[in-house]
Design a protein around this motif. Structure first.
Motif, short mmCIF file in Angstrom:
data_model
loop_
_atom_site.label_atom_id
_atom_site.label_comp_id
_atom_site.label_asym_id
_atom_site.label_seq_id
_atom_site.Cartn_x
_atom_site.Cartn_y
_atom_site.Cartn_z
N GLU A 219 -8.22 -5.30 6.26
CA GLU A 219 -6.77 -4.18 5.71
C GLU A 219 -6.07 -4.47 4.57
N MET A 220 -5.98 -6.16 4.36
CA MET A 220 -5.40 -6.80 3.96
C MET A 220 -5.65 -6.35 2.42
N ARG A 223 -3.44 -3.83 0.67
CA ARG A 223 -2.49 -4.14 0.46
C ARG A 223 -2.29 -4.98 -0.57
N GLY A 226 -2.60 -3.50 -3.72
CA GLY A 226 -1.27 -2.03 -3.54
C GLY A 226 -1.21 -0.51 -4.11
N ASN A 231 0.31 -4.81 -7.09
CA ASN A 231 0.61 -6.09 -6.73
C ASN A 231 -0.88 -6.76 -7.07
N ARG A 277 4.95 -8.24 3.86
CA ARG A 277 5.68 -8.04 2.74
C ARG A 277 5.28 -8.11 1.27
N HIS A 279 4.52 -7.48 -2.23
CA HIS A 279 5.10 -6.27 -3.46
C HIS A 279 5.52 -6.82 -4.36
#
Length: 343
Positions: A219-220, A223, A226, A231, A277, A279
Motif C-alpha cells: 500500500e505504501m 502513497r 501520490g 509525490n 506523511r 507529500h
C-alpha cells in the motif's frame, strides 16, 4: 415812458429777488427745523442703542468672566490633582529609593562581614597549611628513619611500582583490544570478501547503479506515487533520482548513475516511510535533512581516511572530496578503499 418801464422792471426784479430770498430763507429755516428734529431723534436712537450695546457688553463680559473663572477653577483643580499625583509618585519613589538604599547598606555590611570571615579563613588555612607542612616534613623524616631509605630511594621504589602497575594495565588493555578484534573479525572478513568480489566482478557495475528500498506493505507504493503522481514527480525532481515502482513485493528501486545522489534519495525515502506523511513539502524537508546527514557522514569518512593515513591539517573541503570517494567506483572497485590501499 421807457424809463418808467425800466424802473418798473427793476422794481419788479428787486421785489422778486426779495420775495425769493424770503421764500428761500423760510425753506432753509423749515429744513433746519426738520434736520434738528431728525438729528435729535437719531441721537436719542443712538443713545438707546448704545445703552443696549453697553448692557449686552456688560452681560457678555459677566458671562465671559464667569466662564473664565470656572475654567480657571477647573484648571486649578486639575493642577492640584496632578500635583497630588506627582507628590504620591515622588513619595513612592522616595520610599523605594530608601528601601534600595537600606538593602544596599545591608548588602554592604554582609559583604564586609564575609570579607572579614574570608580573611579569617585564609589566615586559618595558612596556619593549617604551615602546620601540615611541618607535620609532613616530620613524617618524611620519621619514614626515612623507620624504612632506612632516603627520599630519593623511596621515589625510585614508587616509580618502579607505578611502572609495574602500568604494565599490568597495558596488558589488560591489550587483552580487551584482542577480544574486540575477535568480535569484529567476522564483520571485517565480510567487508574484505565484499571488496574482493567488487574488484573481481566489474560486470557488476551496472547493478550498482540501482538501490532497493524495502516497504512495510505494498500500500505504501500508492502513497509514494501520490494523487495523479505528484509525490513521485516531486521526489524525482528534488533528488534527481528515478523511482521504479514495479511488481516487486514490498520494495521500490532507486535508479541513478550518481551514487551520492542515490544515497541521499534512499535515506530521504526511508525517512518518509518511517514518518508516514508523504507529500511535496515533507519530501523537500526530509531531502534537506538527509542531504545534511550524508554530507556530515562524508566529512567524517574523509577525516577517518586522513587519520588512518597519518595526514593532518587538511582543509575541510578536501576532506569532503575524500569522503565523496566512498560513493565512487572504478572498474567495479571502490575508489576510496583503493586509494587508501595504494597510499
Amino acid at each position: 415812458m421807457v424809463w418808467l418801464y425800466i424802473l418798473i422792471g427793476v422794481v419788479a426784479l428787486i421785489v422778486g429777488f426779495v420775495a425769493g430770498a424770503v421764500i428761500v430763507k423760510k425753506k432753509i429755516e423749515s429744513d433746519n427745523a426738520k434736520v434738528g428734529k431728525t438729528s435729535e431723534e437719531i441721537l436719542n436712537k443712538a443713545r438707546r442703542e448704545a445703552d443696549e450695546i453697553i448692557k449686552e457688553a456688560k452681560l457678555e463680559s459677566k458671562e465671559i468672566i464667569f466662564k473664565g473663572k470656572q475654567e480657571a477653577e477647573n484648571e486649578i483643580k486639575e493642577g492640584k490633582k496632578e500635583l497630588q499625583a506627582q507628590e504620591k509618585r515622588i513619595l513612592a519613589k522616595e520610599e523605594a529609593l530608601d528601601k534600595k538604599v537600606e538593602l544596599a547598606e545591608k548588602k554592604e555590611e554582609m559583604i564586609i562581614q564575609r570579607e572579614k570571615e574570608y580573611e579569617d579563613k585564609i589566615a586559618e588555612v595558612d596556619k593549617i597549611k604551615a602546620e601540615t607542612d611541618n607535620i609532613r616534613l616530620q613524617l618524611i623524616q620519621e619514614i626515612e628513619k623507620i624504612s632506612g631509605m632516603t627520599r630519593e630511594e623511596a621515589k625510585q621504589l614508587l616509580r618502579q611500582e607505578m611502572i609495574e602497575e602500568a604494565k599490568v594495565d597495558a596488558a589488560r588493555e591489550i587483552r580487551e583490544i584482542e577480544e574486540e578484534v575477535k568480535r569484529t573479525a567476522d564483520k571485517k572478513a565480510q567487508s574484505v570478501i565484499a571488496t574482493s568480489i567488487q574488484r573481481c566482478a566489474p560486470e557488476y557495475v551496472s547493478e550498482i547503479a540501482v538501490s532497493s528500498v524495502n516497504l512495510p506493505s505494498d500500500e505504501m507504493k500508492g502513497r509514494i506515487i501520490g494523487r495523479e503522481g505528484r509525490n513521485i514527480r516531486t521526489f524525482e525532481s528534488v533528488t534527481g533520482v528515478d523511482i521504479i515502482v514495479d511488481d516487486t513485493p514490498e520494495a521500490v528501486i532507486l535508479s541513478s548513475y550518481d551514487p551520492f545522489r542515490r544515497e541521499i534519495a534512499k535515506l530521504t525515502l526511508e525517512r518518509l516511510i518511517s514518518d508516514g506523511r508523504i507529500h511535496p513539502s515533507r519530501i523537500e524537508e526530509h531531502y534537506e535533512k538527509s542531504k545534511q546527514e550524508v554530507e556530515k557522514h562524508i566529512y567524517e569518512v574523509g577525516e577517518e581516511a586522513a587519520f588512518n593515513l597519518g595526514i593532518h591539517n587538511i582543509h575541510s573541503d578536501l576532506l569532503k572530496l575524500i569522503g565523496r570517494l566512498k560513493y565512487r567506483t572504478s572498474y567495479g572497485q571502490n575508489v576510496l578503499g583503493h586509494s587508501i590501499e595504494v597510499a
